[in-house]
Design a protein around this motif. Sequence first.
Motif, mmCIF file in Angstrom:
data_model
loop_
_atom_site.group_PDB
_atom_site.id
_atom_site.type_symbol
_atom_site.label_atom_id
_atom_site.label_comp_id
_atom_site.label_asym_id
_atom_site.label_seq_id
_atom_site.Cartn_x
_atom_site.Cartn_y
_atom_site.Cartn_z
ATOM 1 N N PRO A 118 63.723 41.283 3.372
ATOM 2 C CA PRO A 118 64.496 42.372 2.451
ATOM 3 C C PRO A 118 65.917 41.376 2.082
ATOM 4 N N LEU A 119 66.008 41.857 0.672
ATOM 5 C CA LEU A 119 67.499 41.207 0.523
ATOM 6 C C LEU A 119 68.884 41.052 0.930
ATOM 7 N N CYS A 120 68.305 42.903 1.386
ATOM 8 C CA CYS A 120 68.826 43.600 2.131
ATOM 9 C C CYS A 120 68.568 45.308 2.971
ATOM 10 N N THR A 121 69.436 45.507 3.317
ATOM 11 C CA THR A 121 69.065 46.524 4.201
ATOM 12 C C THR A 121 70.295 47.457 4.938
ATOM 13 N N PHE A 122 70.622 48.729 3.890
ATOM 14 C CA PHE A 122 71.061 49.503 4.175
ATOM 15 C C PHE A 122 71.183 51.008 4.991
ATOM 16 N N VAL A 123 71.905 50.728 5.715
ATOM 17 C CA VAL A 123 71.535 52.182 6.930
ATOM 18 C C VAL A 123 72.990 52.383 6.428
ATOM 19 N N ALA A 124 72.408 53.970 6.164
ATOM 20 C CA ALA A 124 73.773 55.475 5.673
ATOM 21 C C ALA A 124 73.536 56.594 6.732
#
Length: 197
Positions: A118-124
């Motif tokens: 993945p280009l990036c993994t965002f966790v919120a």
Amino acid sequence: MCEPIADRDVELIRIAGPHQPAAFRLACFPHAVDTSESLWHLARQLLPSVEVLAVQYPHQDVRGQPGCIAGLDDLVNDSARLLRDWTDLPLALFGHRRGGEVALRVAGRLEQETDIAPLCTFVANWGAAPKFETVRLNSPVVALGGGTDVTARPQWRACTRDRFDLEVWRGGGRFLETHCAEIVNLIHDRLISTLID
């Protein structure tokens, strides 16, 4: 345009612009069953440059608690299998609360079993810190949190060997709603920057 794509009990809802093709694709993992509505506003604002795949979990009761995530390993396996067919666009992942763990595990599975990271993994807004030590990504991770999550930085940093960033907003657990426009801009900026780096 919304189009369901099913595999076993996991389903993806594709949210795409009707006219302009997207440059990126973002797979969104909600907190639990029946909580994906918290991500719809975010998805609408990401269009048209980012197409969204909203992950729908199987409906299961866990110890009398409807809506909880059950069968995490199967969920990760099925989600990763589905997403392998959606990598014709640069792919990133976004997990909200408990969905953050799912997103990180799916990112790890894609890295291990395919040539697609993945280009990036965002966790919120996922608590104080990750509660597992089995994922160490080779791709960037961005943790998004309310004001109380700033102490999570050292623990979250361990989730990746690549770039890590922590972005904190006021508003506590509701920052995803109250700062949606800023989060959309952040996602756009990070996705674009990963292609330039």
